[in-house]
Design a protein around this motif. Structure first.
Motif: not given
Length: 810
Positions: A364-375, A379-389
């Motif tokens: 939850i914390l990562t999703m909240i701060v990820l846009p600020f971290f990308n800025e 970067k334009a990274v995202s959490i790969p929720f659909s990736n089983a690995i």
């Protein structure tokens, strides 16, 4: 039993909400920080791997020393690709790029231009080479014909949409007409082509067809056949000096031989650089796009790893601190028949439950701060929720984290002796003080190390910002694409100078901030041989260049419009004097020329010497440079009055609209342009700050836990001391100083480590600070201050307890 362990663990966590919150939040912070860093590192390591056959693609790099200058170029000569394709059986295919920079683009029949920032000429093999599919058009023929172009999806949609793009004609820089023969999807953000939006046919670029081995301006990539070994490719690559370069050079430098070339201290070497290594391992003079550094990956990996370790240590300390409250529970369980392994399973289940709750909080914390971290990181990274690995790695890491963080408290509490704990003697049965103290020392060693690193990075960046660069970058606005005013360049400049707050203005492609670069070989009159070549930058400027940019002449004079002969004059920098072996006064009046192979060479007379100024990154030494009077319509640099930005920019735009109606008004400030050179370091410093603060926070939680444990263990001792007359301040001091000893040990370990690591980092800069002594003092004081603030609460709380309560059971 597992179900029972879960039930008991949940009850235990609910029973101690504050302890549960500290443990969960501490772990979640560490996990979120490590997750963000992992996403960043994964993106960095994935660069250019999405291209087809990426593992078989290499770039040809060139190392040159000639005329007193050394160059490490990411480019090669124009005929290099064709020669390798013809001569080397290991080569499957090749492709070249010739960077064009930015240009103005508009659909034929319209008046308004759009600026495309990254444009390149490319060979027709581009799409097959990298496995790039066209959304419309034929990949085999798209760039075969001169004056054809392929746009990215975003560029095409600006003008006419993807489906309508094929066959459309466009005007480049208001002059050249090109036909759109294809559209490709936007290129991956993790590729060296990420910023490019337009590719033009190399077949229409005249320079690309010349057999010129002396000009290295082409990014050249080769794809080896599957069975080829790149190590076997290196030897024939080096042989190209004899096969191609020297025969060409002999046409322009009569009498040159390989022996004389080498004896003059010169060299020319070709190397291969794997495509997938470019982003992290290449740092050459002319990269096709901004690269990162493997050092940054090591640094961030170190921070991410220790954030997790610090969180685990924090969990251990807090768990052992709370263990005294559960001593009787352990005693009762053992009395009723629980064995040691069963107790260990129970406590590991509790740590596992906390770890999985922390994982949810961390996500939850990562999703909240990820846009600020990308800025922050660009970067334009995202959490790969659909990736089983991804989920598999995350779950496995959480289980390992639970075992790592819960192992010591579990074994620690399972050792409680039931006889002692049930009699109230838990304090004497807990032990393990050395381990807990070691954990605190470890936490603060890492924390102080990060504080030192952050302070040094900031000091270097501050040095860069405040260093005398040899030119003035403040209050200078850069107006781009002034070729759009066509042949009214002089009138345009005159109108700009009429603006009240414009103090001076100059026109040039060449600026000491990121801009065009041009290297050439020159020879002094009377020494027209390759052994006496002078390799230097060639910049075309106007007479107002030196005055506008605040440069200083150390000898001679500036260009003067009243002297017609100044059209064949040159102003050199101090670095050129070192190559010439002269002082400034001796150099005045000497003549230099490029035309070694002409009977009547064109000579340029040295009329002035400008003080050295930094036109490359401070990582590089200042090299030889010559300023020539030859106005080129690239950028207008205007020196404006402080505080008059808004009004002046509005007036500049009005002048622009008069001379270039319908053309985009693009401008930037020179100090901003300068800062982009050090964008990677600035981002690194901000990331350092964030994760240093996180590490301090986590370390404080661990210290808080140990302070609580220590105060609880010494409750009766404190009571006795108070009865014997000790004051609150004396007891608080006694409890606090024990922890300060641990912090002191951590400081002694971390300061040498911090100095060594940052001294290595600073070696990348030719111009750098000496690490000041106060950095280490400040880091130590910050660590001590944080420790005192953290421990003092528990110390004072324990010291003010009524001794009657603490001694009641005696």
């Amino acid at each position: 039993m597992f179900k029972n362990h879960i039930k008991i663990a949940w009850r235990s966590l609910k029973k101690q909400p504050f302890f549960t919150f500290l443990n969960t939040f501490g772990l979640a912070i560490g996990m979120a920080g490590a997750l963000l860093i992992s996403l960043y590192i994964h993106d960095e390591l994935s660069f250019d791997k999405t291209f087809a056959d990426a593992e078989r693609i290499y770039r040809i790099d060139t190392d040159i020393k000639f005329g007193g200058a050394e160059m490490r170029s990411a480019e090669a000569a124009a005929p290099m690709a064709a020669a390798m394709q013809k001569d080397f059986s290991q080569v499957e295919s090749t492709v070249r790029f010739r960077d064009r920079g930015s240009l103005l683009l508009r659909r034929t029949g319209t008046e308004t231009n759009t600026k495309e920032l990254r444009v390149s000429f490319a060979d027709s093999t581009l799409f097959d080479f990298f496995g790039i599919e066209l959304l419309v058009g034929d990949a085999n023929t798209a760039l075969e014909q001169p004056n054809t172009m392929v746009l990215t999806k975003t560029a095409a949609e600006k003008h006419f949409g993807v489906d309508n793009a094929l066959g459309q004609t466009m005007l480049l820089n208001n002059s050249d007409t090109y036909t759109v023969t294809g559209v490709i999807d936007d290129l991956p953000k993790n590729s060296f082509l990420r910023e490019h939006t337009v590719f033009m046919a190399m077949s229409g670029y005249a320079d690309a067809q010349l057999i010129n081995w002396g000009s290295n301006n082409y990014y050249t990539f080769v794809k080896l056949i599957p069975s080829a070994d790149v190590a076997d490719f290196q030897e024939p690559l080096e042989g190209m000096l004899d096969t191609y370069m020297l025969p060409w050079a002999q046409q322009h430098f009569p009498g040159i031989t390989k022996k004389s070339f080498i004896e003059a201290g010169n060299y020319l070497r070709y190397h291969t650089m794997a495509l997938t290594d470019i982003h992290l391992y290449s740092n050459r003079d002319s990269e096709m796009s901004a690269n990162s550094s493997i050092q940054n990956i090591y640094i961030l990996s170190f921070i991410g790893f220790f954030l997790i370790v610090l969180a685990c240590v924090n969990f251990m300390n807090l768990s052992t601190a709370y263990s005294l409250k559960r001593a009787k529970e352990v005693g009762v369980r053992k009395t009723l028949g629980s064995n040691k392994m069963e107790l260990i399973r129970q406590f590991l289940t509790e740590s596992g439950l906390i770890s999985f709750i922390s994982l949810l909080v961390a996500l939850i914390l990562t999703m909240i701060v990820l846009p600020f971290f990308n800025e922050l990181s660009g970067k334009a990274v995202s959490i790969p929720f659909s990736n089983a690995i991804f989920w598999g790695i995350l779950l496995l890491a959480t289980i390992l984290l639970a075992l790592l963080s819960g192992s010591y408290p579990s074994f620690f509490m399972s050792k409680f002796k039931p006889v002692k704990t049930l009699k109230g003697g838990a304090q004497s049965s807990v032990g393990g003080g050395n381990i807990r103290n070691t954990l605190v020392v470890f936490q603060f060693t890492i924390t102080v190390f990060l504080i030192v690193s952050t302070l040094v990075v900031f000091q270097q960046l501050n040095y860069i910002q405040s260093k005398d660069l040899g030119f003035s970058k403040g209050q200078i606005v850069l107006v781009e694409d002034i070729f759009a005013v066509d042949d009214r360049l002089a009138s345009f400049k005159e109108e700009v100078l009429k603006i009240g707050d414009v103090k001076n203005a100059t026109i040039s492609y060449y600026l000491p901030t990121p801009s065009s670069r041009s290297n050439s070989s020159y020879f002094m009159e009377g020494a027209m041989t390759q052994e006496n070549a002078i390799q230097m930058q060639t910049w075309n400027v106007d007479p107002d260049y030196i005055g506008t940019l605040g440069m200083e002449l150390v000898a001679g004079r500036n260009f003067n419009k009243q002297y017609a002969t100044d059209s064949t004059a040159v102003i050199i920098n101090e670095a050129t004097l070192k190559v010439l072996g002269m002082n400034a006064e001796e150099a005045l009046g000497t003549q230099i020329s490029q035309d070694i192979d002409l009977e009547r060479p064109q000579f340029y007379k040295v009329i002035g010497v400008v003080k050295d100024f930094h036109y490359e990154s401070l990582r590089e030494n200042i090299s030889a440079l010559g300023l020539f009077w030859n106005q080129t319509p690239g950028i207008l640099a205007a020196k404006i009055s402080p505080g008059a930005y808004t009004e002046t920019l509005a007036e500049l735009e009005n002048v622009w609209e008069t001379f270039a109606p319908g053309q985009p008004f693009n401008y930037r400030f020179m100090d901003d342009s300068f800062n982009t050179t050090y964008e990677a370091e600035q981002r690194l410093s901000k990331i350092f700050i964030i994760f240093t603060v996180l590490s301090i926070f986590i370390a404080c939680l661990g210290l808080f836990g140990l302070a609580a444990f220590n105060a609880q263990k010494r409750t009766k001792e404190i009571g006795v001391r108070k009865v014997m007359g000790a004051s609150v301040s004396q007891i608080s001091y006694r409890l606090t100083v024990d922890f300060l000893k641990l912090v002191g040990i951590a400081i002694l370990i971390s300061l040498p480590l911090g100095w060594y690591a940052m001294d290595k980092w600073l070696q990348d800069f030719s111009y750098r600070i000496d690490i000041p002594w106060w950095v280490f003092l400040l880091a130590a004081l910050l660590a001590v201050g944080v420790a005192i603030l953290t421990v003092s609460y528990q110390s004072i709380k324990a010291a003010i307890v009524n001794p009657v309560k603490s001694l009641r059971s005696e």
